[in-house]
Design a protein around this motif. Structure first.
Motif, short mmCIF file in Angstrom:
data_model
loop_
_atom_site.label_atom_id
_atom_site.label_comp_id
_atom_site.label_asym_id
_atom_site.label_seq_id
_atom_site.Cartn_x
_atom_site.Cartn_y
_atom_site.Cartn_z
N SER A 128 0.81 -1.23 0.00
CA SER A 128 0.00 0.00 0.00
C SER A 128 0.83 1.28 0.00
CB SER A 128 -0.93 0.01 1.22
OG SER A 128 -0.19 -0.06 2.42
N ALA A 129 2.15 1.15 0.17
CA ALA A 129 2.99 2.34 0.30
C ALA A 129 2.98 3.21 -0.95
CB ALA A 129 4.42 1.93 0.65
N GLY A 130 2.90 2.58 -2.13
CA GLY A 130 2.89 3.36 -3.37
C GLY A 130 1.66 4.25 -3.46
N VAL A 131 0.52 3.69 -3.08
CA VAL A 131 -0.73 4.46 -3.10
C VAL A 131 -0.66 5.61 -2.11
CG1 VAL A 131 -3.18 4.34 -2.56
CG2 VAL A 131 -2.13 2.53 -3.92
N VAL A 132 -0.15 5.32 -0.91
CA VAL A 132 -0.01 6.37 0.11
C VAL A 132 0.88 7.50 -0.42
CG1 VAL A 132 0.88 6.89 2.41
CG2 VAL A 132 -0.43 4.80 2.03
N MET A 133 1.97 7.12 -1.08
CA MET A 133 2.89 8.13 -1.61
C MET A 133 2.22 8.97 -2.70
SD MET A 133 5.88 8.14 -0.10
CE MET A 133 7.30 8.50 -1.17
N ASN A 134 1.36 8.36 -3.53
CA ASN A 134 0.65 9.12 -4.54
C ASN A 134 -0.31 10.13 -3.92
OD1 ASN A 134 0.74 6.47 -6.88
ND2 ASN A 134 1.46 8.54 -7.28
N VAL A 135 -0.98 9.71 -2.85
CA VAL A 135 -1.87 10.64 -2.15
C VAL A 135 -1.06 11.79 -1.56
CG1 VAL A 135 -3.47 10.89 -0.21
CG2 VAL A 135 -3.59 8.86 -1.67
N LEU A 136 0.08 11.47 -0.95
CA LEU A 136 0.94 12.51 -0.38
C LEU A 136 1.45 13.45 -1.48
CD1 LEU A 136 3.08 10.51 2.20
CD2 LEU A 136 1.34 12.24 2.69
N LEU A 137 1.85 12.87 -2.62
CA LEU A 137 2.37 13.70 -3.70
C LEU A 137 1.30 14.65 -4.22
CD1 LEU A 137 4.63 14.41 -5.66
CD2 LEU A 137 3.82 12.58 -7.16
N ALA A 138 0.07 14.15 -4.32
CA ALA A 138 -1.02 15.02 -4.77
C ALA A 138 -1.20 16.18 -3.80
CB ALA A 138 -2.31 14.22 -4.91
N GLY A 139 -1.24 15.86 -2.52
CA GLY A 139 -1.42 16.91 -1.51
C GLY A 139 -0.28 17.91 -1.53
N ILE A 140 0.95 17.41 -1.65
CA ILE A 140 2.12 18.30 -1.70
C ILE A 140 2.10 19.14 -2.97
CG2 ILE A 140 4.64 18.35 -1.89
CD1 ILE A 140 4.67 15.80 -0.14
N GLY A 141 1.72 18.51 -4.09
CA GLY A 141 1.66 19.25 -5.35
C GLY A 141 0.67 20.40 -5.28
N PHE A 142 -0.53 20.12 -4.75
CA PHE A 142 -1.52 21.19 -4.62
C PHE A 142 -1.05 22.26 -3.64
CE2 PHE A 142 -4.71 17.89 -6.06
CZ PHE A 142 -5.00 18.53 -7.26
N MET A 143 -0.39 21.84 -2.57
CA MET A 143 0.13 22.80 -1.58
C MET A 143 1.14 23.75 -2.23
SD MET A 143 2.24 21.94 1.90
CE MET A 143 3.06 23.24 2.84
N VAL A 144 2.07 23.18 -2.99
CA VAL A 144 3.06 24.01 -3.68
C VAL A 144 2.36 24.95 -4.66
CG1 VAL A 144 4.97 23.94 -5.33
CG2 VAL A 144 4.94 22.35 -3.40
N LEU A 145 1.36 24.42 -5.35
CA LEU A 145 0.62 25.22 -6.33
C LEU A 145 0.03 26.47 -5.68
CD1 LEU A 145 -0.75 25.56 -9.13
CD2 LEU A 145 -2.61 24.13 -8.25
N PHE A 146 -0.59 26.30 -4.52
CA PHE A 146 -1.25 27.43 -3.88
C PHE A 146 -0.27 28.37 -3.20
CE2 PHE A 146 -4.80 24.16 -3.65
CZ PHE A 146 -5.39 24.63 -4.82
N LEU A 147 0.93 27.90 -2.94
CA LEU A 147 1.97 28.78 -2.40
C LEU A 147 2.57 29.66 -3.50
CD1 LEU A 147 3.80 26.44 0.15
CD2 LEU A 147 2.44 28.48 0.69
N ILE A 148 2.74 29.09 -4.70
CA ILE A 148 3.32 29.89 -5.79
C ILE A 148 2.25 30.66 -6.54
CG2 ILE A 148 5.21 28.23 -6.07
CD1 ILE A 148 3.86 27.22 -8.62
N GLY A 149 0.98 30.22 -6.43
CA GLY A 149 -0.12 30.93 -7.08
C GLY A 149 -0.70 30.16 -8.25
#
Length: 664
Positions: A128-149
């Motif tokens: 299940s670690a790969g799926v967990v990492m994809n969820v984390l990556l999505a969250g981090i990606g959106f977080m970075v997106l909203f920090l840069i605009g």
């Protein structure tokens, strides 16, 4: 051009990184569980390049090189146990562990560091670690997106489809949607997502801020567009537009090698660098599109005057012609069941009709051999062109051009226009400026009148009418239950009177009709951004959750037949969509890749053998039974799973190709 190439390169690297990140989850979990990892691969097939600690980089796989060293008596235990490799088919990746093989479920090894020797709990973590990492990556990606605009359209209503849930609820162009079903709305991507998540027939609150600043909570019931449709639930609104021309690159992408001879003049009234500064003499700002819309809706179909300022600061006056907007259900234009004639809107650059048919031409007749169609409707003309195209037969059109009838030299419809059909490559609209009846819809209000085809409407209840806008305005004034007197000049050469009483549904549909323009205007963009990392993280978590929920819901509704499988995309479609997002800028590319990462988590955790969810299901069964499924049962399940995955892959690839070729 350079920016577009760079963004495409970033898209390819981004896809690779999403896959790498997923496999990194399996790899780190395996290392945590002290499992021997033999290969860490991005892609499938043979290796293009590999790296192993102590050996460095090797073209292809390093396995042969390691075997040669062992044959020479070299102690190979000092080299890394894991080969990191880039394979030549970039459609996924894998982590190969000792004692584990997705294609050989009965694979075992006696080494204490083998995967099969670890506890069920540790194996569940690894799977299940790969799926967990994809969820984390999505969250981090959106977080970075909203920090840069994130440069996205705001939740402002830019258009409303006639007969849509939005119109029924009382939404207006210019409304800013503050919340939907209690959920705050921060950019337009959300207001297209949330209606798809509600249950069919469910009415939910929608809070808006009107253009005058007043807030109001309305009730709205999303539904599927079209009749007997299996589309997503929608509310029928368009993203907001700005009162300025498109960006040069967007204008060129739409225009391509088109020229003014291939587009109606109204589409090119506002060019890149232009800004609309007044509507009917009233000054407006870039964000005041709703004022233009109000003027168009109140025009009764008459041209609306706009003042345009170009990049040099010079001003000019232009007339914008209103057109009937398409309905939410996608029905052809008809008023009380009366259908207008066909008008040519565009001519494709590669059309066999180029230079012969012009935008604005009204089709008066179509002749194919001895068959003659007088005043054909849109559907009649399309069917006739397709039939002629399949037979290789020439079509002779007579068109109304600038007030004169012109017979065009015969044309063979030879251009593919989608879904296996042949045509002339012309965009068809409606002759709204002449109230000539091309046909009558069956089972409509006017069906019983038997108004002859090619009749010209003259008056309604004593009010003169010459355009279909006049017809709509006159009929909209009729009270429910009141009969109307329609006078029409028929092909028989005389004026005839017809009496019509509109049922409530038809009268409501007429009153709900809306006007639009063909102006090519730029998007209204606002930056969704925060400098607070906690706020960005919270937004990122919400985005990730919502995309995961939407994907699960989409799959569920596909299995129940509520949504068509045509909504699915395969690798080709995803990449094609990705190129469009990459073209919009780096922020949209990040948004797209984060969404893909969230969706990849869902796909990988479905209980299908071969993918992580299927392997996790096997482990659950093993936990419950106290022993694993038999190798035979696992092998059969794996074959079925592989066949299912392959079948879906072929289906979505076919759909991707058809969609990219304009056939679906």
């Amino acid at each position: 051009m350079l920016e577009s190439v760079l963004n495409i390169a970033l898209l390819v690297l981004g896809f690779g990184f999403v896959i790498f990140w997923h496999e990194l989850g399996h790899f780190l979990a395996a290392k945590w569980a002290d499992v021997r990892v033999e290969q860490f691969a991005v892609g499938f097939g043979h290796a293009l390049l590999s790296w192993r600690k102590g050996l460095g980089f090797t073209p292809g796989s390093s396995a042969a090189r390691l075997e040669r060293l062992a044959a020479e008596g070299v102690d190979i235990s000092r080299y890394g146990e894991t080969e990191y490799r880039l394979n030549w088919i970039p459609l996924g990746g894998y982590v190969k562990m000792l004692g584990q093989d997705d294609l050989k479920p009965n694979a075992v090894a006696e080494d204490p560091r083998a995967y099969n020797k670890k506890s069920i709990g540790k194996r569940m973590v690894i799977v299940s670690a790969g799926v967990v990492m994809n969820v984390l990556l999505a969250g981090i990606g959106f977080m970075v997106l909203f920090l840069i605009g994130f440069n996205a359209p705001p939740t402002v209503v830019g258009g409303i489809a006639a007969g849509s849930p939005a119109q029924a609820a009382g939404l207006e162009v210019g409304d800013r949607i503050l919340s939907f079903d209690g959920r705050p709305q921060l950019d337009f991507t959300k207001i297209t997502l949330y209606p798809a998540l509600v249950s069919e027939g469910q009415t939910v609150p929608i809070t808006v801020r009107r253009a005058d600043g007043q807030e109001q909570t309305l009730q709205i019931t999303p539904r599927r567009p079209g009749r007997d449709s299996n589309e997503f639930l929608r509310i029928g609104i368009e993203p907001p537009r700005a009162l300025k021309g498109l960006k040069v690159r967007d204008f060129q992408a739409i225009k391509g090698d088109w020229n003014t001879e291939l587009l109606t003049a109204g589409a090119l009234a506002v060019a890149p660098g232009d800004t609309i500064v007044a509507v009917d003499g009233e000054g407006v700002g870039e964000d005041d599109y709703y004022k233009l819309d109000h003027a168009v809706q109140a025009s009764g179909g008459q041209p609306v005057k706009i003042t345009i300022r170009d990049a040099k600061g010079d001003q000019r006056i232009a007339q914008v012609e209103p057109h009937f907007a398409r309905s939410f259900d996608g029905d052809d234009l008809a008023i009380a069941g009366l259908i207008p004639r066909v008008r040519v809107e565009t001519v494709l650059p590669n059309s066999p009709a180029r230079g012969k048919i012009l935008p604005g031409d009204v089709v008066e007749s179509a002749k194919m051999g001895t068959d003659l169609l007088i005043a054909p409707t849109t559907s009649e003309l399309m069917q006739a062109l397709n039939k002629a195209g399949e037979a290789g037969q020439a079509v002779e059109l007579t068109v109304l051009r600038q007030g004169e009838s012109v017979t065009v030299e015969p044309i063979i419809p030879s251009l593919s226009v989608g879904k296996g059909r042949r045509g002339m490559g012309i965009g068809l609209g409606y002759d709204e400026r002449h109230a000539v009846v091309a046909g009558v819809q069956p089972a409509s209000a006017a069906a019983s009148l038997q108004i002859p085809k090619n009749s010209r409407l003259v008056s309604i209840n004593g009010q003169d009418v010459s355009t279909w806008f006049d017809v709509r305005e006159a009929m909209a004034k009729i009270d429910f239950g009141q009969s109307m007197k329609i006078v029409a000049q028929t092909p028989r050469g005389s004026d005839e009177q017809f009496t019509l009483t509109l049922p409530a549904e038809s009268l409501a549909a007429i009153r709900d009709m809306r006007y639009t323009t063909h102006l090519m205007l730029g998007e209204r963009i606002e930056v969704r951004k925060t400098s607070n990392p906690l706020t960005a993280a919270a937004w990122g978590a919400i985005e990730t959750r919502d995309f995961i929920l939407q994907f699960y819901l989409t799959l569920q509704r596909m299995f129940t037949g509520d949504i068509s499988h045509k909504n699915l995309m395969g690798p080709l479609g995803i990449f094609d969509a990705g190129t469009k997002f990459a073209y919009k800028g780096t922020d949209w590319l990040i948004w797209f890749l984060a969404m893909i990462s969230a969706n990849l988590a869902v796909v990988n955790f479905l209980p299908i053998p071969i993918v992580d969810g299927g392997l996790f299901t096997f482990l659950l069964i093993e936990k419950i039974k106290g022993k694993p499924l038999s190798p035979r049962a696992q092998s059969i399940a794996q074959v079925i799973g592989m066949a299912l995955i392959l079948g879906v892959f072929l289906l979505v690839t076919y759909q991707d190709i058809a969609r990219m070729m304009g056939r679906s």
